[in-house]
Enzyme design. Structure first.
Site, short mmCIF file in Angstrom:
data_model
loop_
_atom_site.label_atom_id
_atom_site.label_comp_id
_atom_site.label_asym_id
_atom_site.label_seq_id
_atom_site.Cartn_x
_atom_site.Cartn_y
_atom_site.Cartn_z
N TYR A 47 0.81 -1.22 0.00
CA TYR A 47 0.00 0.00 0.00
C TYR A 47 0.85 1.28 0.00
O TYR A 47 0.30 2.37 -0.01
CB TYR A 47 -0.93 0.02 1.21
CG TYR A 47 -1.94 -1.10 1.19
CD1 TYR A 47 -2.97 -1.11 0.26
CD2 TYR A 47 -1.86 -2.15 2.10
CE1 TYR A 47 -3.91 -2.15 0.23
CE2 TYR A 47 -2.78 -3.18 2.09
CZ TYR A 47 -3.80 -3.17 1.15
OH TYR A 47 -4.72 -4.19 1.13
N HIS A 89 -4.76 6.22 -1.09
CA HIS A 89 -5.43 6.09 0.21
C HIS A 89 -4.45 6.23 1.37
O HIS A 89 -4.87 6.46 2.51
CB HIS A 89 -6.11 4.72 0.28
CG HIS A 89 -7.50 4.75 0.81
ND1 HIS A 89 -8.27 5.90 0.93
CD2 HIS A 89 -8.31 3.74 1.25
CE1 HIS A 89 -9.46 5.60 1.41
NE2 HIS A 89 -9.51 4.29 1.62
N TYR A 126 -6.03 -1.35 9.39
CA TYR A 126 -6.59 -1.12 8.06
C TYR A 126 -7.60 0.03 8.16
O TYR A 126 -8.19 0.29 9.20
CB TYR A 126 -7.19 -2.37 7.41
CG TYR A 126 -6.12 -3.35 7.00
CD1 TYR A 126 -5.46 -3.22 5.79
CD2 TYR A 126 -5.73 -4.38 7.85
CE1 TYR A 126 -4.44 -4.10 5.41
CE2 TYR A 126 -4.72 -5.26 7.50
CZ TYR A 126 -4.08 -5.12 6.27
OH TYR A 126 -3.08 -5.98 5.92
N ASN A 164 -10.63 0.97 7.32
CA ASN A 164 -12.03 1.00 7.75
C ASN A 164 -12.23 0.85 9.25
O ASN A 164 -13.32 1.13 9.75
CB ASN A 164 -12.82 -0.10 7.04
CG ASN A 164 -12.87 0.11 5.53
OD1 ASN A 164 -12.35 1.08 5.00
ND2 ASN A 164 -13.51 -0.83 4.85
#
Length: 205
Positions: free
Chosen positions: A12, A17, A62, A64
């Site tokens: 990532y 994001h 993560y 969320n």
């Protein structure tokens, strides 16, 4: 407390994001790279700014589930929501543009949404960094989890430098001054990617 939002793991790195992580990494380096620790499902460092202790926090839950980590830090260190600055990406802003707000809804940013839910209030300051709207023919989950293009690097690097300065302004002069100084800046937006990548990992947005 300053919280940078993103997803943990090398795959990532430098994705849209994760711009909150990238911003906090820069802040951490400019403060001399103080030692990092792991606690409450997050990575953190404690620094001194203006005679006060400041926690830099990277949730490792993560995106969320970011609120779970942030709420634990806030309770343990007795930090009021108004003294927490969340740094995150924003699809509604042009690439590199900053927007600082004292409160409000999450605007669809799922990490911020979870933080507001876990803290039980929308009165949480946030520094949003624009990543451009989702291009045509892209799914939003694919877009936010894709990496910045080489053509984006200059604009993103400049935005991170401005964001670092905005954070320093926030903890030295307060959010009203930071809003007045940094919300007006208008970055140049390069071309957005046209093709969908084939190796995105949906489900972590």
């Amino acid at each position: 407390m300053v919280v940078g939002l993103g997803n943990p793991g090398a795959k990532y790195h430098w994705t849209r994001h994760n711009i909150g992580f990238e911003c906090l990494n820069l802040v951490h380096r400019k403060l001399g790279s103080p030692s990092l620790q792991t606690k409450f499902e997050g990575q953190f460092a404690k620094v001194k700014q203006g005679g006060q202790d400041v926690c830099l926090v990277w949730p490792l839950t993560y995106m969320n589930l970011s609120g779970r980590c942030v709420a634990q830090f806030a309770r343990f260190y007795r930090i009021e929501p108004a003294n927490i600055l969340v740094v995150c990406d924003d699809l509604s802003l042009p690439l590199g543009k900053l927007r600082i707000r004292k409160s409000g809804s999450s605007g669809g940013q799922k990490g911020l949404e979870d933080i507001l839910r876990c803290l039980g209030t929308q009165d949480v300051p946030r520094l949003r960094i624009g990543i451009d709207p989702t291009p045509d023919r892209w799914e939003t989950a694919d877009y936010v989890l894709s990496k910045f293009a080489a053509a984006d690097k200059e604009v993103v690097d400049q935005a991170l430098v401005r964001a670092d300065a905005a954070i320093a302004c926030w903890w030295s002069d307060g959010i009203d001054v930071a809003m007045n100084l940094f919300n007006a800046s208008e970055p140049r937006s390069p071309k957005r990617p046209k093709q969908k990548p084939s190796d995105t990992s949906p489900g972590s947005d």
